[in-house]
Design an enzyme around this catalytic site. Structure first.
Site, PDB file in Angstrom:
ATOM      1  N   SER A  22       0.791  -1.322  -0.022  1.00 20.51           N
ATOM      2  CA  SER A  22       0.035   0.107  -0.027  1.00 20.51           C
ATOM      3  C   SER A  22       0.982   1.170   0.190  1.00 20.51           C
ATOM      4  O   SER A  22       0.355   2.345  -0.149  1.00 20.51           O
ATOM      5  CB  SER A  22      -0.913   0.082   1.265  1.00 20.51           C
ATOM      6  N   ILE A  25       8.226   0.869  -0.708  1.00 20.42           N
ATOM      7  CA  ILE A  25       8.862  -0.154  -1.604  1.00 20.42           C
ATOM      8  C   ILE A  25       7.830  -1.003  -2.370  1.00 20.42           C
ATOM      9  O   ILE A  25       7.982  -1.309  -3.580  1.00 20.42           O
ATOM     10  CB  ILE A  25       9.942  -0.756  -0.840  1.00 20.42           C
ATOM     11  N   ASP A  68      -3.566  -8.880   6.670  1.00 20.57           N
ATOM     12  CA  ASP A  68      -2.768  -8.708   7.852  1.00 20.57           C
ATOM     13  C   ASP A  68      -1.741  -9.966   8.155  1.00 20.57           C
ATOM     14  O   ASP A  68      -2.188 -10.752   8.569  1.00 20.57           O
ATOM     15  CB  ASP A  68      -3.707  -8.591   9.298  1.00 20.57           C
ATOM     16  N   ASN A  97       7.776  -8.233   1.975  1.00 17.42           N
ATOM     17  CA  ASN A  97       8.185  -6.709   2.147  1.00 17.42           C
ATOM     18  C   ASN A  97       7.671  -5.868   3.245  1.00 17.42           C
ATOM     19  O   ASN A  97       8.284  -5.156   4.011  1.00 17.42           O
ATOM     20  CB  ASN A  97       7.855  -6.052   0.807  1.00 17.42           C
ATOM     21  N   TYR A 161      14.386  -3.036  15.867  1.00 16.64           N
ATOM     22  CA  TYR A 161      14.182  -3.228  14.318  1.00 16.64           C
ATOM     23  C   TYR A 161      15.430  -3.742  13.963  1.00 16.64           C
ATOM     24  O   TYR A 161      15.106  -4.569  13.037  1.00 16.64           O
ATOM     25  CB  TYR A 161      13.892  -1.659  13.804  1.00 16.64           C
ATOM     26  N   LYS A 165      15.583  -7.343  11.762  1.00 15.72           N
ATOM     27  CA  LYS A 165      16.465  -7.623  10.365  1.00 15.72           C
ATOM     28  C   LYS A 165      17.385  -8.358  10.411  1.00 15.72           C
ATOM     29  O   LYS A 165      17.453  -9.089   9.392  1.00 15.72           O
ATOM     30  CB  LYS A 165      16.649  -6.103   9.680  1.00 15.72           C
ATOM     31  N   VAL A 194      16.000   4.842   1.481  1.00 15.01           N
ATOM     32  CA  VAL A 194      14.920   4.515   0.550  1.00 15.01           C
ATOM     33  C   VAL A 194      13.794   5.766   0.911  1.00 15.01           C
ATOM     34  O   VAL A 194      13.375   5.797   1.852  1.00 15.01           O
ATOM     35  CB  VAL A 194      14.269   3.484   0.268  1.00 15.01           C
ATOM     36  N   THR A 196      10.632   6.297   1.598  1.00 14.23           N
ATOM     37  CA  THR A 196       9.312   5.863   2.069  1.00 14.23           C
ATOM     38  C   THR A 196       8.826   6.521   3.265  1.00 14.23           C
ATOM     39  O   THR A 196       9.422   7.348   3.686  1.00 14.23           O
ATOM     40  CB  THR A 196       9.463   4.384   2.260  1.00 14.23           C
TER      41      THR A 196
END
Length: 302
Positions: A22, A25, A68, A97, A161, A165, A194, A196
């Site tokens: 939505s 990326i 979801d 993603n 975070y 990752k 990026v 976003t």
């Protein structure tokens, strides 16, 4: 009979599924794949945005699907839906993603924040892969993940975070070896800057150990990290990533976004103390450290 089947496979429209479609990326990758002739299942929670995205293409090229990924029941329902809609039960691209950011000092993280973050950034992708793997195997296709430089290095106020990752990086590495047996590629896109909307805009809690002048300055500096790093546009990122998908290479890690290659080489070649020293300077943690020492000396004198 085998010849007829091979010929039919050559003419089959390729299919892809992208989560987090939505915005950012995911949104850009859906468009890029559709421009390359894929039928794309665009998945996210905000279905109205997905419908607007689908309207940019001929009917059936982009198929919006509300999902979801933290809800295993919804993932199983998606699997059942695809089983009745995919040509020859083949999914050529599964792009895991969807993601959520978090910018907080490590000691300020609550159980609620950690649980949500790992469900979105790690467990959801694992569940998607488990449920849809056979469809990708049928197509001898590609599974992708959006990794991050955060999973390689020490960005302050990003421990949670970074941990998600790093977990995805390692999951992708093991999956790469296992899926190679079935002629399925696995690509981990180690992502730098990026442009976003994923950045966490939350405030530093007043109860934080870092809630003083220099700490607040360092915290705000960290939150502006991407915008100050000349981030790559999401469209350019998508163009490069889809080129990786369309290539015949099997690289495991690709480095996309601003500073991705530079930082990866720095982490490979530089001793960790040097990396930490550089990041201390960049994010003003040296000023924060000095302030804490001054306060400590003042308390002793009192």
């Amino acid at each position: 009979m085998a010849t007829e089947s091979s010929s039919h496979n050559l003419t089959r429209t390729k299919t892809a599924l992208v989560t987090g479609a939505s915005s950012g990326i995911g949104y850009a990758v859906v468009k890029e794949l559709a421009h390359h002739g894929f039928t794309v299942y665009a998945c996210a929670r905000r279905e109205e945005v997905l419908r607007d995205l689908a309207a940019q293409f001929p009917k059936g090229n982009v198929i919006p699907y509300a999902l979801d990924i933290t809800n295993i029941t919804e993932i199983v329902q998606l699997k059942e839906y695809l089983a009745t809609h995919l040509p020859q039960q083949c999914l050529d691209v599964l792009y895991n993603n969807a993601g959520q950011s978090c910018c907080l000092p490590a000691v300020d993280l609550t159980d609620e924040i950690l649980t949500r973050l790992f469900r979105v950034n790690v467990i959801g992708h694992m569940d998607m892969t488990t449920q849809l793997a056979q469809l990708v195997i049928n197509a001898k296709g590609t599974i992708l993940f959006t990794g991050s430089l955060a999973g390689l290095t020490m960005f302050p106020f990003g421990a949670s975070y970074a941990a998600t990752k790093a977990a995805i990086h390692q999951y992708a590495r093991v999956l790469h070896g296992e899926m190679k047996i079935f002629d399925v590629r696995v690509i981990n896109a180690v992502t730098g800057g990026v442009d976003t909307e994923i950045a966490d805009k939350g405030a530093l809690p007043r109860t934080s150990l870092f809630h003083f002048k220099e700490g607040l300055v360092a915290f705000e500096e960290r939150k502006r990290m991407v915008e100050k790093s000349q981030p790559m546009s999401a469209d350019k990122y998508a163009h490069e990533l889809v080129a990786d998908i369309l290539s015949s290479r099997d690289p495991l890690d690709v480095y996309r976004g601003s500073w991705a290659t530079v930082v990866s080489w720095l982490m490979l070649l530089a001793p960790y103390w040097l990396v930490e020293w550089i990041l201390f300077k960049k994010f003003k943690l040296d000023s924060l450290h000095a302030a804490v020492r001054r306060r400590a000396r003042g308390n002793k004198q009192d």
